[in-house]
Design an enzyme around this catalytic site. Structure first.
Site, short mmCIF file in Angstrom:
data_model
loop_
_atom_site.label_atom_id
_atom_site.label_comp_id
_atom_site.label_asym_id
_atom_site.label_seq_id
_atom_site.Cartn_x
_atom_site.Cartn_y
_atom_site.Cartn_z
N PHE A 135 -18.52 27.43 -66.20
CA PHE A 135 -17.81 26.45 -66.80
C PHE A 135 -18.09 26.87 -68.35
O PHE A 135 -19.05 27.06 -68.98
CB PHE A 135 -18.23 25.03 -67.00
CG PHE A 135 -17.40 23.94 -67.46
CD1 PHE A 135 -16.15 23.47 -66.86
CD2 PHE A 135 -17.48 23.62 -68.81
CE1 PHE A 135 -15.30 22.75 -67.55
CE2 PHE A 135 -16.91 22.77 -69.17
CZ PHE A 135 -15.72 22.07 -68.66
N ASP A 220 -23.35 31.85 -73.04
CA ASP A 220 -22.87 30.63 -73.16
C ASP A 220 -23.94 29.63 -73.16
O ASP A 220 -24.52 29.30 -72.00
CB ASP A 220 -21.79 30.31 -72.35
CG ASP A 220 -21.02 28.67 -72.43
OD1 ASP A 220 -22.02 27.99 -73.08
OD2 ASP A 220 -20.11 28.40 -71.91
N LYS A 249 -22.74 21.20 -77.59
CA LYS A 249 -23.47 19.84 -76.95
C LYS A 249 -24.51 19.23 -77.66
O LYS A 249 -24.23 18.29 -78.55
CB LYS A 249 -23.83 20.13 -75.41
CG LYS A 249 -22.77 20.31 -74.49
CD LYS A 249 -23.20 20.16 -73.06
CE LYS A 249 -21.90 19.78 -72.11
NZ LYS A 249 -21.15 20.98 -71.69
C1 LIG Z 1 -19.89 21.41 -71.60
C2 LIG Z 1 -19.87 22.84 -71.75
C3 LIG Z 1 -18.62 23.70 -72.41
C4 LIG Z 1 -17.47 23.02 -73.27
O1 LIG Z 1 -18.07 22.20 -74.16
P1 LIG Z 1 -16.88 21.27 -74.67
O2 LIG Z 1 -17.69 20.80 -76.07
O3 LIG Z 1 -16.56 20.01 -74.01
O4 LIG Z 1 -15.77 22.02 -75.17
C5 LIG Z 1 -18.71 24.91 -72.31
N1 LIG Z 1 -19.82 25.79 -71.91
C6 LIG Z 1 -20.86 25.06 -71.16
C7 LIG Z 1 -21.74 25.74 -70.45
C8 LIG Z 1 -20.90 23.76 -71.24
O5 LIG Z 1 -21.84 23.16 -70.45
#
Ligand SMILES: *Cc1c(COP(=O)(O)O)cnc(C)c1O
Length: 386
Positions: A135, A220, A249
């Site tokens: 994600f 990420d 986050k």
């Molecule tokens: C939550 C998340 C995102 C997206 O972040 P947003 O602030 O909702 O755009 C991207 N990568 C990872 C691993 C996440 O957990």
């Protein structure tokens, strides 16, 4: 009393399913709804509230900054932004930072950076290898990068240049690498799909492969970063450094902010290449600097490692077929499709957990979680699982 769910139905786009509760205030790991009920929060705004709810020092920093300067745009320098960048770089690896407002935007910056880098250094290579189940956000590019067709298929045609391989399968990355490949983009622990940690040796082998093939390694760490896994950054467990790392986050203690850090090799942005009106504004950066300061001063990275182990072992007797995770990023998977009723039973008993699908429950509590709170949560979950 106002019927908030009914108003939401009428006035908000129906983009997600909400649980039938309306929160009005919180403190630490506790949060209260509009009837005054107390809940122990093991989800923390989806891995956002590292210091819990309404941390007094974050509230004070935001309030002080709001009284001085909230926003200027990036046409000018501001002190909080430069100070935050310096602190992040000191905590992570030699790099420079770009600030934005979310995880998706941080990853979007990383993708653009990789494409420009490929145009310059790899003969126009642009393909990024990512993993199924990952994600990376909800913009068109990041939802395509993410390996979950349920989130991207409704929005076809999708942007070109993403190749998906199985997570924790190093050979699949080897075979997917071509002349067109520019980068490998991974979560050190896949979060949204239900906490799948990298297998031992996986990240190290991918790092070595990227070095050998002259590819960028993009990690990420939007969910895994900032102490969540019991290290400042999850890649530190593997003893490697990425070329590009994204954060969001937890960074702002609940104030929206994202960051993309790139080492000198990857940092090819020049004036005019990229930008964000709000990105790294003084308010968000003041909040983030306070979050980093408190994590460090209060030893919360070590505390997260310790509490993570305690939480992990406490989940062993819930009848789940698997408990998995790293630090305060834990999940358990039931054989039966009962994660959603379990989540509902916990909510009714004053405990917030997150059913990621029909089988798995995710826990990403504040880093300030205590042993007593783990005990309290366990008592509720034991009943919910029965
Ligand atoms: C939550 C998340 C995102 C997206 O972040 P947003 O602030 O909702 O755009 C991207 N990568 C990872 C691993 C996440 O957990």
């Amino acid at each position: 009393m106002v019927n908030t769910p009914e108003l939401a139905d009428r006035y908000l786009m129906q983009t997600g399913r909400r649980l039938p509760v309306t929160f009005v205030r919180g403190r630490g790991c506790l949060v209260y709804d509009d009837t005054g009920r107390e809940y122990l929060d093991l989800v923390a705004g989806i891995a956002v509230n590292l210091l819990g709810h309404a941390h007094p020092e974050v509230a004070a920093a935001v309030s002080k900054q709001a009284g001085e300067l909230i926003h200027t745009s990036n046409l000018y320098f501001t002190q909080p932004q430069v100070e935050l960048a310096q602190r992040l770089v000191e905590l992570s690896f030699p790099s420079r930072a770009f600030f934005c407002n979310s995880g998706a935007e941080a990853n979007e910056a990383a993708i653009k950076l990789a494409r420009k880098w490929g145009a310059r250094n790899r003969d126009g290579a642009f393909e990024i290898i990512t993993t199924t189940g990952s994600f990376h956000g909800r913009t068109l590019a990041t939802v395509t990068a993410g390996g979950q067709p349920k989130y991207s298929d409704p929005f076809k045609p999708l942007p070109d240049g993403f190749v998906h391989v199985a997570y924790n399968d190093f050979e699949a990355i080897e075979s997917a690498t071509t002349q067109k490949t520019v980068a490998v983009m991974l979560e050190p622990v896949m979060g949204e799909i239900g906490i799948i940690p990298a297998a031992p040796g996986y990240l190290k082998r991918v790092r070595e492969w990227c070095d050998k093939k002259n590819l960028l390694l993009i990690l990420d760490e939007v969910q895994t970063g900032l102490g969540r896994t019991g290290r400042w950054f999850a890649h530190q467990h593997a003893g490697i450094e990425p070329d590009v790392m994204t954060l969001a986050k937890g960074l702002g203690g609940g104030i929206p902010i994202g960051a993309c850090l790139a080492n000198p090799r990857a940092d090819v942005f020049e004036p005019g290449d990229h930008g964000s009106t709000f990105g790294g504004n003084p308010l968000a950066c003041a909040a983030a600097a306070t979050v980093l300061h408190v994590i460090e001063r209060d030893g919360l990275v070590g505390h997260a490692a310790e509490m993570g182990e305690l939480l992990h072992s406490s989940l062993g007797d819930l009848g789940a077929k698997q408990v998995r995770g790293l630090g305060l990023m834990q999940a358990f998977e039931f054989e039966e499709a009962k994660a959603k009723p379990f989540q509902q039973a916990c909510l009714e008993a004053g405990l917030i957990v997150n059913a990621v699908d029909d089988h798995s429950v995710r826990l990403v509590p504040p880093l300030i979680l205590t042993a007593n709170e783990i005990e309290r949560a366990h008592a509720v979950m034991e009943k919910g699982a029965g």
